[in-house]
Scaffold this motif. Structure first.
Motif, PDB file in Angstrom:
ATOM      1  N   LYS A  40       0.775  -1.121   0.176  1.00 35.83           N
ATOM      2  CA  LYS A  40      -0.159  -0.125   0.037  1.00 35.83           C
ATOM      3  C   LYS A  40       0.736   1.135   0.099  1.00 35.83           C
ATOM      4  CE  LYS A  40      -3.841  -2.168   2.358  1.00 35.83           C
ATOM      5  NZ  LYS A  40      -4.891  -1.874   3.638  1.00 35.83           N
ATOM      6  N   ASN A  41       2.257   1.223  -0.129  1.00 37.98           N
ATOM      7  CA  ASN A  41       3.130   2.207  -0.111  1.00 37.98           C
ATOM      8  C   ASN A  41       2.586   3.182   1.210  1.00 37.98           C
ATOM      9  OD1 ASN A  41       4.620   1.647  -2.172  1.00 37.98           O
ATOM     10  ND2 ASN A  41       3.326   2.814  -3.724  1.00 37.98           N
ATOM     11  N   THR A  42       2.481   2.721   2.401  1.00 40.69           N
ATOM     12  CA  THR A  42       2.019   3.359   3.456  1.00 40.69           C
ATOM     13  C   THR A  42       2.985   2.986   4.764  1.00 40.69           C
ATOM     14  OG1 THR A  42      -0.126   3.298   2.664  1.00 40.69           O
ATOM     15  CG2 THR A  42       0.284   3.546   5.039  1.00 40.69           C
ATOM     16  N   VAL A  43       3.267   3.947   5.567  1.00 37.87           N
ATOM     17  CA  VAL A  43       3.889   3.757   6.865  1.00 37.87           C
ATOM     18  C   VAL A  43       3.056   4.187   7.753  1.00 37.87           C
ATOM     19  CG1 VAL A  43       4.923   6.202   6.701  1.00 37.87           C
ATOM     20  CG2 VAL A  43       6.168   4.385   7.971  1.00 37.87           C
ATOM     21  N   TYR A  44       3.259   3.591   8.803  1.00 39.90           N
ATOM     22  CA  TYR A  44       2.469   3.954  10.120  1.00 39.90           C
ATOM     23  C   TYR A  44       3.216   4.313  11.306  1.00 39.90           C
ATOM     24  CZ  TYR A  44      -0.567   1.069   7.211  1.00 39.90           C
ATOM     25  OH  TYR A  44      -1.444   0.867   6.149  1.00 39.90           O
ATOM     26  N   LEU A  45       2.678   5.045  12.416  1.00 38.92           N
ATOM     27  CA  LEU A  45       3.474   5.256  13.584  1.00 38.92           C
ATOM     28  C   LEU A  45       2.407   4.929  14.733  1.00 38.92           C
ATOM     29  CD1 LEU A  45       6.155   6.133  14.948  1.00 38.92           C
ATOM     30  CD2 LEU A  45       5.371   8.532  15.080  1.00 38.92           C
ATOM     31  N   GLN A  46       2.453   3.910  15.513  1.00 36.11           N
ATOM     32  CA  GLN A  46       1.527   3.759  16.537  1.00 36.11           C
ATOM     33  C   GLN A  46       2.230   4.306  17.626  1.00 36.11           C
ATOM     34  OE1 GLN A  46      -1.467   2.171  17.038  1.00 36.11           O
ATOM     35  NE2 GLN A  46      -1.507   2.804  18.787  1.00 36.11           N
ATOM     36  N   MET A  47       1.352   5.290  18.295  1.00 37.05           N
ATOM     37  CA  MET A  47       2.351   5.862  19.615  1.00 37.05           C
ATOM     38  C   MET A  47       1.237   5.679  20.760  1.00 37.05           C
ATOM     39  SD  MET A  47       3.043   9.552  17.755  1.00 37.05           S
ATOM     40  CE  MET A  47       0.752  10.136  17.412  1.00 37.05           C
TER      41      MET A  47
END
Length: 121
Positions: free
Chosen positions: A75-82
């Motif tokens: 999906k060409n996506t980056v996530y940041l779970q905070m």
């Protein structure tokens, strides 16, 4: 044309959680590293977390154990779970990615527009 679009910022109480997303779109051949930076008022922009195309990660010491960076290459996506957010995490968060663009092949760094994260005490 290549662009990064972030989402997921907002206002949260201390101890709460947020998940940021950043999707890359356009004439993309491939994406190398992806990262999240943040900039608080009156401070320099700092690297928060980064992830390579192979999935290796690194974090600034202040977020280790609380934040998790991940990516979905399909999906060409980056996530940041905070998680366990603190007032000092308040900042504008920016997505960054090194992208190889099509036609002709060109490698460049791209930035998102930024998303505000505010943590109240």
């Amino acid at each position: 044309q290549v662009q990064l679009v972030e989402s997921g910022g907002g206002l949260v109480q201390a101890g709460g959680s947020l998940r940021l997303s950043c999707a890359a779109s356009g004439s993309i051949f491939g994406i190398n590293h992806m990262a999240w930076y943040r900039q608080a008022p009156g401070k320099q922009r700092e690297l928060v977390a980064a992830i390579t195309s192979g999935g290796s990660t690194n974090y600034v010491d202040s977020v280790k154990g609380r934040f998790t960076i991940s990516r979905d290459n399909g999906k060409n996506t980056v996530y940041l779970q905070m998680n366990s957010l603190k007032p000092e995490d308040t900042a504008v968060y920016y997505c960054n990615a090194e992208i190889t663009r099509l036609g002709p092949l060109t490698v460049r760094n791209y930035w998102g527009q930024g998303t505000q994260v505010t943590v109240s005490s």
